[in-house]
Design an enzyme around this catalytic site. Sequence first.
Site, mmCIF file in Angstrom:
data_model
loop_
_atom_site.group_PDB
_atom_site.id
_atom_site.type_symbol
_atom_site.label_atom_id
_atom_site.label_comp_id
_atom_site.label_asym_id
_atom_site.label_seq_id
_atom_site.Cartn_x
_atom_site.Cartn_y
_atom_site.Cartn_z
ATOM 1 N N SER A 145 0.836 -1.204 0.000
ATOM 2 C CA SER A 145 0.000 0.000 0.000
ATOM 3 C C SER A 145 0.865 1.245 0.000
ATOM 4 C CB SER A 145 -0.914 0.043 1.224
ATOM 5 O OG SER A 145 -1.662 1.251 1.192
ATOM 6 N N LYS B 138 -4.595 -6.667 3.092
ATOM 7 C CA LYS B 138 -4.521 -5.536 2.162
ATOM 8 C C LYS B 138 -5.918 -5.193 1.650
ATOM 9 C CE LYS B 138 -2.974 -2.348 -0.669
ATOM 10 N NZ LYS B 138 -3.529 -2.332 -1.962
ATOM 11 N N HIS C 70 -7.664 -3.423 4.399
ATOM 12 C CA HIS C 70 -7.060 -2.083 4.432
ATOM 13 C C HIS C 70 -7.755 -1.186 3.411
ATOM 14 C CE1 HIS C 70 -4.422 0.843 2.479
ATOM 15 N NE2 HIS C 70 -3.807 1.013 3.627
ATOM 16 N N ASN C 71 -7.914 -1.684 2.197
ATOM 17 C CA ASN C 71 -8.566 -0.872 1.167
ATOM 18 C C ASN C 71 -10.026 -0.605 1.520
ATOM 19 O OD1 ASN C 71 -6.108 -1.266 -0.105
ATOM 20 N ND2 ASN C 71 -7.014 -1.509 -2.118
ATOM 21 N N GLU D 7 -10.057 2.091 3.900
ATOM 22 C CA GLU D 7 -9.764 3.310 3.126
ATOM 23 C C GLU D 7 -11.052 3.855 2.472
ATOM 24 O OE1 GLU D 7 -6.317 2.671 0.476
ATOM 25 O OE2 GLU D 7 -7.499 3.607 -1.102
HETATM 26 P P1 NDP Z 1 -0.837 -2.256 -14.297
HETATM 27 O O1 NDP Z 1 -1.828 -2.871 -13.376
HETATM 28 O O2 NDP Z 1 -1.280 -1.173 -15.194
HETATM 29 O O3 NDP Z 1 -0.185 -3.440 -15.195
HETATM 30 C C1 NDP Z 1 0.727 -3.164 -16.218
HETATM 31 C C2 NDP Z 1 1.881 -4.143 -16.175
HETATM 32 O O4 NDP Z 1 1.408 -5.493 -16.305
HETATM 33 C C3 NDP Z 1 2.848 -3.914 -17.305
HETATM 34 O O5 NDP Z 1 4.150 -4.187 -16.848
HETATM 35 C C4 NDP Z 1 2.398 -4.956 -18.319
HETATM 36 O O6 NDP Z 1 3.383 -5.320 -19.245
HETATM 37 C C5 NDP Z 1 2.096 -6.089 -17.412
HETATM 38 N N1 NDP Z 1 1.251 -7.110 -18.025
HETATM 39 C C6 NDP Z 1 -0.080 -7.014 -18.293
HETATM 40 N N2 NDP Z 1 -0.515 -8.162 -18.828
HETATM 41 C C7 NDP Z 1 0.538 -9.012 -18.890
HETATM 42 C C8 NDP Z 1 0.702 -10.350 -19.327
HETATM 43 N N3 NDP Z 1 -0.327 -11.057 -19.780
HETATM 44 N N4 NDP Z 1 1.928 -10.902 -19.232
HETATM 45 C C9 NDP Z 1 2.971 -10.193 -18.753
HETATM 46 N N5 NDP Z 1 2.869 -8.935 -18.314
HETATM 47 C C10 NDP Z 1 1.663 -8.343 -18.374
HETATM 48 O O7 NDP Z 1 0.458 -1.763 -13.476
HETATM 49 P P2 NDP Z 1 0.596 -0.986 -12.076
HETATM 50 O O8 NDP Z 1 2.053 -0.758 -11.945
HETATM 51 O O9 NDP Z 1 -0.341 0.154 -11.953
HETATM 52 O O10 NDP Z 1 0.131 -2.062 -10.994
HETATM 53 C C11 NDP Z 1 0.764 -3.319 -10.873
HETATM 54 C C12 NDP Z 1 0.045 -4.119 -9.804
HETATM 55 O O11 NDP Z 1 0.134 -3.411 -8.576
HETATM 56 C C13 NDP Z 1 -1.447 -4.314 -10.069
HETATM 57 O O12 NDP Z 1 -1.823 -5.595 -9.613
HETATM 58 C C14 NDP Z 1 -2.090 -3.262 -9.206
HETATM 59 O O13 NDP Z 1 -3.408 -3.619 -8.832
HETATM 60 C C15 NDP Z 1 -1.162 -3.246 -8.012
HETATM 61 N N6 NDP Z 1 -1.148 -2.014 -7.239
HETATM 62 C C16 NDP Z 1 -1.213 -0.806 -7.838
HETATM 63 C C17 NDP Z 1 -1.194 0.361 -7.103
HETATM 64 C C18 NDP Z 1 -1.234 1.690 -7.775
HETATM 65 O O14 NDP Z 1 -1.288 2.695 -7.057
HETATM 66 N N7 NDP Z 1 -1.190 1.736 -9.098
HETATM 67 C C19 NDP Z 1 -1.107 0.322 -5.618
HETATM 68 C C20 NDP Z 1 -0.959 -0.982 -5.090
HETATM 69 C C21 NDP Z 1 -1.010 -2.100 -5.872
HETATM 70 P P3 NDP Z 1 3.517 -4.487 -20.632
HETATM 71 O O15 NDP Z 1 4.347 -3.277 -20.309
HETATM 72 O O16 NDP Z 1 4.233 -5.441 -21.512
HETATM 73 O O17 NDP Z 1 2.160 -4.168 -21.111
#
Ligand code: NDP
Length: 478
Positions: A128, A182, A185-186, A189
């Site tokens: 988080s 987590k 937690h959300n 939130e």
């Molecule tokens: P996203 O959820 O937008 O995911 C994008 C990433 O996933 C890219 O690296 C993409 O690769 C990869 N990806 C998607 N599909 C595939 C696949 N089939 N095979 C391999 N790679 C894949 O990224 P975030 O950084 O926002 O979040 C990552 C995780 O963290 C998520 O689960 C999210 O819920 C969690 N999270 C996010 C928070 C936030 O504030 N954003 C906070 C806490 C947790 P490519 O570049 O090749 O498309």
Amino acid sequence: ATAQIGVTGLAVMGRNLARNLARHGHRVAVHNRSPERTRSLVAEHGDEGTFVPSESLADFVASLERPRAVIVMVKAGRPTDDVIDELIPLLEPDDIVIDCGNAHFADTRRREEALREHGLHFVGTGVSGGEEGALLGPSIMPGGSVEAYRKLGPIFESIAAVVDGSPCCAHIGPDGAGHFVKMVHNGIEYADMQLIAEAYDLLRERLGATPAEIGKIFAGWNEGDLESFLIEITADVLGHVDAGTGRAFVDIVQDQAEQKGTGRWTVQSALDLGVPITGIAEATFARSLSGHADQRAAATRAYADAGGETPTDDVDRDAFVEDVRKALYASKIVAYAQGFDQIRAGSQEYGWDIDPAALATIWRGGCIIRARFLNRIREAYDADAQLPTLLVAPYFVRGVAESVASWRRVVSYAAQAGVPAPAFGSSLSYYDGLRRDRLPAALIQGLRDHFGAHTYQRVDTEGSFHTRWAGDRAESPA
Ligand code: NDP
């Protein structure tokens, strides 16, 4: 093999987590499905530490020291399963796969079991703090095995937020425990934000104050018991002026709150566990209601001139501000009490043995719900780990007692003035329900026995009974 830990998935979260690891002296293997992200990370931030980039997953795995530790930070759901399936044949027994995405805890339980059959550890980890937290120090909630935490703990603790010298990271419990907490937690939130929004709406309606003036009230509240990240940024958002129009920012934003699903998961789980988390549920439903634009417009029109409303009394401005502050505080105690109840119920149901005091400790920094208040929660569970509910901890009993008259005035005003305050109102009802010596549930038992012979228990003797309602009304043991 030179890297100590790897991150695959280098969108905003993975990139920042990898940078945070590198900045703390860990040699970090980095990989992303599309190699551009890997290249740009190394090009832009390569000087922050040691990155070991790979363009194929096989090379990435090969670059890791054994037992390997691979953080998966990709889109939650199917993509996580796809990446895990690709990793399995590349890994060897005792290697550790860490899912830091926002997975549902049931998926984490399933994945942990599947990887265990391959001799691999799977550590579902709640992270988080958003993107900034990932870079500068998040709150980290790892599940999975004790053995896996032995290797990961020192690494995670080195990159987590720190409060009073202790890292905001602790082993939560086996398999899905980390993702479960987590999720809750959300949910908390959601409740926190809904309560803040209701307080703002009530102040605005009753005082006719501008968003900027209300922002100042929140900034003042942030000096006291309510001090928290969310209250702090509320002051910031309310004070913000839209550059294009010169209007208050909150007045140019569409009033339809979005959700990515963790609030809904929390409520679904609470229904399964039989835990009344009314604050979180109301907050989740309030977001849903805000999204029903057509219904809202129709109802606004239908009731515009329907009449029947009565005017409210004059207001003492300072007294009302203080009433709303206390109502917010008391409602917040209820929301946290309910969230911790859900965690205890989940812990019992799934055999996790979660320590609520440790959890309150790691939520004090890094995460979105970080707050001064969590110190009090930790103290309450430190003093009595078996507390039936946070609401009976002496500190909170005093807090509620000092707030309850204000709480009732605010909820009464909201009802009279027609300002929706579902989280304030339901939290007050929850408190009243919990402390009532006799609940009308007795009548519900009577009705159930009347129409369905569902039986009831008596206050004066053991056993289950049924009354022959349609016949002679004689009672018999069931
Ligand atoms: P996203 O959820 O937008 O995911 C994008 C990433 O996933 C890219 O690296 C993409 O690769 C990869 N990806 C998607 N599909 C595939 C696949 N089939 N095979 C391999 N790679 C894949 O990224 P975030 O950084 O926002 O979040 C990552 C995780 O963290 C998520 O689960 C999210 O819920 C969690 N999270 C996010 C928070 C936030 O504030 N954003 C906070 C806490 C947790 P490519 O570049 O090749 O498309």
